[in-house]
Design an enzyme around this catalytic site. Structure first.
Site, short mmCIF file in Angstrom:
data_model
loop_
_atom_site.label_atom_id
_atom_site.label_comp_id
_atom_site.label_asym_id
_atom_site.label_seq_id
_atom_site.Cartn_x
_atom_site.Cartn_y
_atom_site.Cartn_z
NE ARG A 2 -12.24 -2.70 5.26
CZ ARG A 2 -11.15 -2.49 4.51
NH1 ARG A 2 -9.97 -2.92 4.92
NH2 ARG A 2 -11.22 -1.83 3.38
CD GLU A 49 -9.68 1.10 10.62
OE1 GLU A 49 -9.51 1.88 9.66
OE2 GLU A 49 -9.46 -0.11 10.54
CG HIS A 63 -6.77 0.74 7.47
ND1 HIS A 63 -8.12 0.61 7.57
CD2 HIS A 63 -6.44 0.08 6.32
CE1 HIS A 63 -8.59 -0.09 6.55
NE2 HIS A 63 -7.57 -0.43 5.77
CB ILE A 64 -0.12 1.72 7.43
CG1 ILE A 64 0.32 0.90 8.65
CG2 ILE A 64 -0.44 3.16 7.81
CD1 ILE A 64 1.70 1.21 9.18
#
Ligand SMILES: NC(=O)c1ccc[n+]([C@@H]2O[C@H](COP(=O)([O-])OP(=O)(O)OC[C@H]3O[C@@H](n4cnc5c(N)ncnc54)[C@H](O)[C@@H]3O)[C@@H](O)[C@H]2O)c1
Ligand SMILES: O=C(O)[C@H](O)CS(=O)(=O)O
Length: 317
Positions: A235, A264, A283-284
């Site tokens: 995170r 984000e 964020h993949i």
């Protein structure tokens, strides 16, 4: 019964809900449209979210008919679990469903750091043939330090072992005699500093909590090897971003792979995006076709179980 899906959900799960007679409204941007969401939510029996929808007391109060919340992933930092518990609304994450994908992302990051194929490709396309410059390093016999020793960390450890890496881990909540450490070949260390001092790669696998916010900051970078990389697929907010920029710019460490950011999507002009040795992805880490199909099906089935009066064993509250 009506289900509201506020973020990206694979078709498999949506179809599963519809096949079973549920009416599904799906808007993958709704998690970001707060006032619209607050207006719509009272009409739904179930809410399915990912990481962007802020599920707090205000939303739960508005969600007067909501009996269950499905979470298309595992991080729960966007959900007020106490508030859900107080309202008797079970929260169901997709336990372990994307762990293998994240583990493979971590391996990809380490391989990219030592064998930068995309950069070599770009250079060759410019007409160059610089074999010396693109000489890499082996992962074999390097040390990987895992911060947090939960599901993802152990899947990373198994893969890193196969590459001949030494794997150490720091997690005060895992007992040194835990059988999983032996099974996945992780040597536990007692302090974060000990892990940072010895690691060529430091990979973060803790949830974002009050205790882990800025857990990796200025002084921690000073402990690390100058050629070390930080990989954060957990995170944003766990690694102090400005301190990271400074540590990389001043060559205290070699670089970083960040899949997650404190804010984000990435902010325009973010200092992170100006440093070449800080590699960013949107964020993949947990997003593959396989993981998302598993995630969507698991959440759909568990949500239906609760709506039909049953209990979900995956529920965290
Ligand atoms: N980028 C992505 O796509 C993606 C995908 C999945 C998960 N994640 C993130 O990764 C995190 C970890 O996932 P997981 O499935 O491995 O979780 P997990 O619950 O299995 O493991 C987390 C571990 O962190 C440890 N921990 C907690 N606080 C700590 C502290 N202060 N110091 C050291 N260790 C501590 C816990 O003891 C636990 O062993 C999730 O919380 C989520 O935020 C990101
Ligand atoms: O917490 C997770 O599982 C991940 O960060 C992936 S997602 O759910 O936020 O897309």
């Amino acid at each position: 019964m009506k289900v509201l899906v506020t973020e990206l959900m694979w078709d498999d799960g949506i179809e599963e809900l519809k096949r079973n007679g549920y009416s599904v409204d799906y808007d993958m941007e709704l998690g970001r449209k707060r006032s619209e969401l607050l207006e719509l939510v009272p009409a739904y029996d179930a809410l399915i979210v990912r990481n962007e929808t802020k599920v707090d007391a205000e939303l739960l109060d508005a969600a007067k008919n909501t009996k269950v919340i499905g979470r298309l992933g595992v991080g729960l930092d966007n959900i007020d679990l106490e508030a859900a518990k107080a309202r008797n609304i079970p929260v169901i994450p997709a336990v372990h469903a994307n762990a293998t994908s994240v583990a493979e992302y971590v391996m990809a990051s380490m391989l990219d750091a030592y064998r930068p194929l995309a950069e070599a490709d770009a250079d060759v396309r410019k007409g160059n043939w610089d074999r010396k410059f693109f000489t890499g390093y082996e992962l074999n016999r390097k040390t990987l330090g895992l911060v947090g020793l939960g599901e993802i960390a152990h899947r990373v450890a198994k893969r890193a072992n196969a590459f001949g890496m030494n794997v150490i881990g720091y997690d005060p909540f895992v007992k040194p005699y835990d059988h999983i450490l032996a099974e996945t070949g992780v040597r536990p260390v007692e302090t974060l500093d000990e892990l940072l001092i010895h690691s060529d790669f430091v990979s973060i696998h803790v949830p974002l909590t009050k205790a882990t916010r800025h857990m990796i900051s200025k002084d921690n970078f000073k402990c690390m090897k100058r050629h070390a990389y930080v990989i954060n697929s957990a995170r944003g907010g766990i690694v102090h971003e400005q301190d990271l920029v400074e540590a990389v710019q001043s060559k205290e460490i070699a670089g970083a792979y960040l899949d997650v950011l404190e804010t984000e999507p990435v902010q325009k002009g973010s200092p992170l995006s100006k440093v070449e040795a800080i590699h960013l992805s949107p964020h993949i880490a947990g997003l593959t076709d396989e993981s998302q199909s598993r995630t969507a099906m698991m959440v759909a089935k568990e949500v239906m179980k609760v709506l039909e009066g049953g209990k979900s064993l995956c529920a965290v509250v």
